[in-house]
Motif scaffolding. Structure first.
Motif, PDB file in Angstrom:
ATOM      1  N   VAL A  27       0.874  -1.180   0.000  1.00  0.00           N
ATOM      2  CA  VAL A  27       0.000   0.000   0.000  1.00  0.00           C
ATOM      3  C   VAL A  27       0.906   1.223   0.000  1.00  0.00           C
ATOM      4  O   VAL A  27       1.948   1.244   0.670  1.00  0.00           O
ATOM      5  CB  VAL A  27      -0.923   0.015   1.239  1.00  0.00           C
ATOM      6  N   ALA A  28       0.531   2.251  -0.754  1.00  0.00           N
ATOM      7  CA  ALA A  28       1.368   3.448  -0.849  1.00  0.00           C
ATOM      8  C   ALA A  28       1.388   4.223   0.464  1.00  0.00           C
ATOM      9  O   ALA A  28       0.430   4.189   1.244  1.00  0.00           O
ATOM     10  CB  ALA A  28       0.861   4.345  -1.971  1.00  0.00           C
ATOM     11  N   ILE A  29       2.466   4.935   0.689  1.00  0.00           N
ATOM     12  CA  ILE A  29       2.576   5.808   1.854  1.00  0.00           C
ATOM     13  C   ILE A  29       1.544   6.932   1.715  1.00  0.00           C
ATOM     14  O   ILE A  29       1.123   7.280   0.610  1.00  0.00           O
ATOM     15  CB  ILE A  29       4.006   6.383   1.955  1.00  0.00           C
ATOM     16  N   THR A  30       1.143   7.503   2.819  1.00  0.00           N
ATOM     17  CA  THR A  30       0.110   8.543   2.781  1.00  0.00           C
ATOM     18  C   THR A  30       0.732   9.935   2.659  1.00  0.00           C
ATOM     19  O   THR A  30       1.895  10.163   3.016  1.00  0.00           O
ATOM     20  CB  THR A  30      -0.759   8.517   4.048  1.00  0.00           C
ATOM     21  N   GLU A  31      -0.074  10.850   2.175  1.00  0.00           N
ATOM     22  CA  GLU A  31       0.362  12.240   2.072  1.00  0.00           C
ATOM     23  C   GLU A  31       0.675  12.812   3.447  1.00  0.00           C
ATOM     24  O   GLU A  31       1.635  13.569   3.618  1.00  0.00           O
ATOM     25  CB  GLU A  31      -0.735  13.071   1.390  1.00  0.00           C
ATOM     26  N   LYS A  32      -0.122  12.421   4.448  1.00  0.00           N
ATOM     27  CA  LYS A  32       0.083  12.925   5.812  1.00  0.00           C
ATOM     28  C   LYS A  32       1.459  12.531   6.340  1.00  0.00           C
ATOM     29  O   LYS A  32       2.140  13.335   6.995  1.00  0.00           O
ATOM     30  CB  LYS A  32      -1.005  12.385   6.736  1.00  0.00           C
ATOM     31  N   ALA A  33       1.888  11.312   6.058  1.00  0.00           N
ATOM     32  CA  ALA A  33       3.190  10.848   6.545  1.00  0.00           C
ATOM     33  C   ALA A  33       4.320  11.702   5.968  1.00  0.00           C
ATOM     34  O   ALA A  33       5.235  12.108   6.694  1.00  0.00           O
ATOM     35  CB  ALA A  33       3.388   9.383   6.177  1.00  0.00           C
ATOM     36  N   VAL A  34       4.246  11.989   4.675  1.00  0.00           N
ATOM     37  CA  VAL A  34       5.290  12.800   4.034  1.00  0.00           C
ATOM     38  C   VAL A  34       5.264  14.232   4.568  1.00  0.00           C
ATOM     39  O   VAL A  34       6.308  14.835   4.828  1.00  0.00           O
ATOM     40  CB  VAL A  34       5.134  12.785   2.496  1.00  0.00           C
ATOM     41  N   ARG A  35       4.071  14.782   4.740  1.00  0.00           N
ATOM     42  CA  ARG A  35       3.940  16.142   5.286  1.00  0.00           C
ATOM     43  C   ARG A  35       4.538  16.211   6.686  1.00  0.00           C
ATOM     44  O   ARG A  35       5.230  17.175   7.040  1.00  0.00           O
ATOM     45  CB  ARG A  35       2.470  16.562   5.328  1.00  0.00           C
ATOM     46  N   ASP A  36       4.274  15.193   7.522  1.00  0.00           N
ATOM     47  CA  ASP A  36       4.828  15.170   8.879  1.00  0.00           C
ATOM     48  C   ASP A  36       6.350  15.104   8.850  1.00  0.00           C
ATOM     49  O   ASP A  36       7.030  15.767   9.654  1.00  0.00           O
ATOM     50  CB  ASP A  36       4.253  13.992   9.665  1.00  0.00           C
ATOM     51  N   TRP A  37       6.902  14.288   7.949  1.00  0.00           N
ATOM     52  CA  TRP A  37       8.360  14.230   7.804  1.00  0.00           C
ATOM     53  C   TRP A  37       8.927  15.615   7.520  1.00  0.00           C
ATOM     54  O   TRP A  37       9.917  16.031   8.108  1.00  0.00           O
ATOM     55  CB  TRP A  37       8.753  13.299   6.651  1.00  0.00           C
ATOM     56  N   LEU A  38       8.289  16.314   6.586  1.00  0.00           N
ATOM     57  CA  LEU A  38       8.782  17.614   6.160  1.00  0.00           C
ATOM     58  C   LEU A  38       8.714  18.654   7.280  1.00  0.00           C
ATOM     59  O   LEU A  38       9.697  19.349   7.549  1.00  0.00           O
ATOM     60  CB  LEU A  38       7.983  18.111   4.950  1.00  0.00           C
ATOM     61  N   VAL A  39       7.549  18.768   7.933  1.00  0.00           N
ATOM     62  CA  VAL A  39       7.409  19.832   8.942  1.00  0.00           C
ATOM     63  C   VAL A  39       8.314  19.564  10.147  1.00  0.00           C
ATOM     64  O   VAL A  39       8.848  20.509  10.747  1.00  0.00           O
ATOM     65  CB  VAL A  39       5.932  20.020   9.388  1.00  0.00           C
ATOM     66  N   LEU A  40       8.537  18.293  10.501  1.00  0.00           N
ATOM     67  CA  LEU A  40       9.446  17.980  11.606  1.00  0.00           C
ATOM     68  C   LEU A  40      10.889  18.314  11.226  1.00  0.00           C
ATOM     69  O   LEU A  40      11.662  18.818  12.053  1.00  0.00           O
ATOM     70  CB  LEU A  40       9.319  16.506  11.999  1.00  0.00           C
ATOM     71  N   ALA A  41      11.239  18.023   9.966  1.00  0.00           N
ATOM     72  CA  ALA A  41      12.586  18.370   9.494  1.00  0.00           C
ATOM     73  C   ALA A  41      12.752  19.888   9.433  1.00  0.00           C
ATOM     74  O   ALA A  41      13.806  20.422   9.802  1.00  0.00           O
ATOM     75  CB  ALA A  41      12.835  17.747   8.126  1.00  0.00           C
ATOM     76  N   TYR A  42      11.703  20.583   8.953  1.00  0.00           N
ATOM     77  CA  TYR A  42      11.763  22.048   8.932  1.00  0.00           C
ATOM     78  C   TYR A  42      11.973  22.599  10.339  1.00  0.00           C
ATOM     79  O   TYR A  42      12.700  23.577  10.544  1.00  0.00           O
ATOM     80  CB  TYR A  42      10.461  22.625   8.352  1.00  0.00           C
ATOM     81  N   GLN A  43      11.306  22.000  11.318  1.00  0.00           N
ATOM     82  CA  GLN A  43      11.462  22.455  12.699  1.00  0.00           C
ATOM     83  C   GLN A  43      12.902  22.265  13.165  1.00  0.00           C
ATOM     84  O   GLN A  43      13.476  23.154  13.810  1.00  0.00           O
ATOM     85  CB  GLN A  43      10.505  21.701  13.618  1.00  0.00           C
ATOM     86  N   ASP A  44      13.492  21.127  12.841  1.00  0.00           N
ATOM     87  CA  ASP A  44      14.883  20.863  13.239  1.00  0.00           C
ATOM     88  C   ASP A  44      15.844  21.879  12.632  1.00  0.00           C
ATOM     89  O   ASP A  44      16.891  22.174  13.207  1.00  0.00           O
ATOM     90  CB  ASP A  44      15.292  19.450  12.819  1.00  0.00           C
ATOM     91  N   LEU A  45      15.483  22.407  11.446  1.00  0.00           N
ATOM     92  CA  LEU A  45      16.337  23.375  10.761  1.00  0.00           C
ATOM     93  C   LEU A  45      15.984  24.821  11.106  1.00  0.00           C
ATOM     94  O   LEU A  45      16.556  25.759  10.537  1.00  0.00           O
ATOM     95  CB  LEU A  45      16.230  23.177   9.242  1.00  0.00           C
ATOM     96  N   GLY A  46      15.011  24.995  12.003  1.00  0.00           N
ATOM     97  CA  GLY A  46      14.610  26.339  12.406  1.00  0.00           C
ATOM     98  C   GLY A  46      13.699  27.032  11.411  1.00  0.00           C
ATOM     99  O   GLY A  46      13.539  28.257  11.458  1.00  0.00           O
ATOM    100  N   LEU A  47      13.075  26.261  10.531  1.00  0.00           N
ATOM    101  CA  LEU A  47      12.205  26.829   9.500  1.00  0.00           C
ATOM    102  C   LEU A  47      10.725  26.674   9.838  1.00  0.00           C
ATOM    103  O   LEU A  47       9.869  27.146   9.098  1.00  0.00           O
ATOM    104  CB  LEU A  47      12.486  26.160   8.145  1.00  0.00           C
ATOM    105  N   ALA A  48      10.435  26.012  10.930  1.00  0.00           N
ATOM    106  CA  ALA A  48       9.039  25.794  11.333  1.00  0.00           C
ATOM    107  C   ALA A  48       8.985  25.504  12.832  1.00  0.00           C
ATOM    108  O   ALA A  48      10.016  25.198  13.458  1.00  0.00           O
ATOM    109  CB  ALA A  48       8.414  24.649  10.546  1.00  0.00           C
ATOM    110  N   LYS A  49       7.765  25.604  13.373  1.00  0.00           N
ATOM    111  CA  LYS A  49       7.532  25.231  14.762  1.00  0.00           C
ATOM    112  C   LYS A  49       6.247  24.432  14.827  1.00  0.00           C
ATOM    113  O   LYS A  49       5.214  24.878  14.339  1.00  0.00           O
ATOM    114  CB  LYS A  49       7.425  26.480  15.643  1.00  0.00           C
ATOM    115  N   VAL A  50       6.335  23.241  15.400  1.00  0.00           N
ATOM    116  CA  VAL A  50       5.164  22.365  15.460  1.00  0.00           C
ATOM    117  C   VAL A  50       4.914  21.920  16.895  1.00  0.00           C
ATOM    118  O   VAL A  50       5.788  22.028  17.756  1.00  0.00           O
ATOM    119  CB  VAL A  50       5.331  21.117  14.546  1.00  0.00           C
ATOM    120  N   GLU A  51       3.722  21.420  17.103  1.00  0.00           N
ATOM    121  CA  GLU A  51       3.314  20.964  18.434  1.00  0.00           C
ATOM    122  C   GLU A  51       2.530  19.674  18.286  1.00  0.00           C
ATOM    123  O   GLU A  51       1.707  19.551  17.372  1.00  0.00           O
ATOM    124  CB  GLU A  51       2.436  22.048  19.068  1.00  0.00           C
ATOM    125  N   ILE A  52       2.790  18.709  19.134  1.00  0.00           N
ATOM    126  CA  ILE A  52       2.041  17.444  19.105  1.00  0.00           C
ATOM    127  C   ILE A  52       0.783  17.607  19.950  1.00  0.00           C
ATOM    128  O   ILE A  52       0.854  17.970  21.124  1.00  0.00           O
ATOM    129  CB  ILE A  52       2.889  16.276  19.630  1.00  0.00           C
TER     130      ILE A  52
END
Length: 437
Positions: free
Chosen positions: A309-334
């Motif tokens: 089954v293909a990976i979901t769009e949500k999974a890829v989006r979560d990868w990106l925003v968490l990586a952006y946060q690590d690079l100081g380009l975003a801030k997220v909250e669980i």
């Protein structure tokens, strides 16, 4: 003879008719009592007219029917209608149509499909803006009112669309927001070459046995090098990538979990060369993929939860925003879902790349190709670039990239094209991982 009631409310004379279940339903309203009495006399003199009046549909009922019909048509495998072009209607109905038009404090009367007017539309528009709907989305939903009424004409629920067909919120200064930026189109901020290099360096797997980290790295690399839409990325299969000739194609999409054998729009289907860097990455990924998922798994980026089954769009989006946060380009909250399942989800509090976190890569790829066009005008001509990005018109690509007045020339040879691609989309990647075997 039909039983009727007549009363005045909110400046209108209202006519109700008793149906077969003993309930009174609104069938007609007007500010002139004489016209309402005339309609009352017509209905009382004919049981057929009375039934026809009772059977009239409300605007909410017709919009729901219209939204469901659009989705049904799009899901038909023989239809050219795209799911992602109509899936907004059910969403808008649940969030912005039914809750407002069914609010009896705003619309105390049963609003029939043939009776919706500009006053009603303006009241509704102001309320959805108060409820937090952005001006742009509100205008899009407002446009759908006319589309719904055209559907009602087609179904012979009404004879004509009426004044709503001429109404547009953007033409009414009373409805325009004070901040002009709300109704001026904003470009998605473009990720620059240094940020892409930092992102991929951050995602580079440190352990060759960490399959999840490897897939994340390859997935985001593919997004960056090819400038794909998210729906195209997650729909990629190995049959879409030829590792022998170094070519890739887009022919399918996945939208809201539905695999469609079609693309977003004309021009989105494409078959292009792979940049050399990505070609090496995908060759290495194929070896790892076969080892962990098996040769029978057809998806380029499969799910870890379900087989084939293909990976979901949500999974890829979560990868990106968490990586952006690590690079100081975003801030997220669980946060935790308020529904019974209490599932965790990511709430983006801030992101440099507001909106879809993946769209910025389409801007990046467009700009990289357009910038390199000056150095390779024959090879990287307009046709090559628009086909690579998946646009029918180079004007859209130029809008993404902010470049204008570029000459169109004949297409060069594939080896020269690949060299030009490598020069355009220059991203430093880790050599040691590409040599996995």
């Amino acid at each position: 003879m039909a039983y009727t009631k007549l009363f005045q409310k909110n400046g209108f004379w209202v006519l109700l008719v008793k149906d077969a279940n003993g309930k009174y339903k609104l069938v007609y309203k007007n500010k002139l009592k004489s016209l309402v009495n005339k309609k009352r006399a017509e209905i009382q003199s004919s049981s057929i007219d009375a039934k026809a009046a009772i059977d009239k549909k409300t605007f909410v009922e017709v919009y729901e029917e219209f939204a469901n019909q659009k989705m049904e048509d799009a899901l038909n495998p023989n239809s050219a209608l795209k799911v992602n072009s109509v899936n907004c209607y059910p969403r808008w109905f649940k969030k912005w149509i039914r809750p407002i038009f069914d609010d009896r404090e705003l619309f105390s009367l049963r609003l029939l499909v043939g009776e919706i007017n500009i006053d009603d539309a303006e009241t509704w528009f102001k309320e959805i803006r108060k409820a937090g709907c952005s001006f742009k989305v509100a205008c899009d939903v407002a446009q759908s009112l006319e589309t719904c009424l055209k559907y009602a004409v087609k179904k012979q629920y009404i004879k004509y669309v009426g004044a709503i067909g001429e109404w547009s919120p953007i033409k009414d200064k009373a409805l325009l927001p004070k901040d002009r930026s709300e109704y001026k189109p904003n470009k998605t901020p473009m990720i620059n070459r240094q940020e892409v290099s930092r992102l991929l360096d951050h995602l580079t797997p440190r352990n060759n046995e960490d399959i999840k980290s490897i897939q994340k790295y390859v997935c985001i690399s593919t997004l960056a090098f090819l400038g794909l839409r998210m729906s195209e990325l997650i729909a990629l299969k190995w049959s879409n990538v030829n590792l022998d000739t170094g070519r890739w194609e887009v022919s399918n999409t996945i939208v809201y979990g539905h695999y469609a054998k079609s693309v977003k729009a004309d021009g989105s289907e494409r078959n292009n060369l792979l940049p050399n860097e990505l070609w090496k990455i995908l060759k290495a990924w194929k070896i790892v993929h076969n080892k962990h998922f098996g040769k029978s798994c057809e998806w380029l980026f499969p799910s870890f939860s379900y087989y084939n089954v293909a990976i979901t769009e949500k999974a890829v989006r979560d990868w990106l925003v968490l990586a952006y946060q690590d690079l100081g380009l975003a801030k997220v909250e669980i946060r935790r879902s308020k529904s019974g399942d209490n599932k965790a989800y990511l709430k983006v509090l801030y992101s440099k790349f507001k909106g879809g976190p993946s769209k910025t890569f389409r801007h990046f790829a467009s700009t990289a190709l357009m910038s390199q066009q000056k150095a390779d005008p024959v090879i990287l001509n307009d046709n090559f670039i628009k086909d690579y990005i998946g646009h029918t018109d180079i004007k859209m690509t130029r809008h993404y990239a902010d470049h204008n007045n570029l000459d169109e020339e004949a297409l060069g040879q594939s080896d020269k094209e690949r060299t030009a691609l490598d020069q355009a989309i220059r991203i430093n990647t880790t050599d040691k991982w590409k040599e996995l075997n």
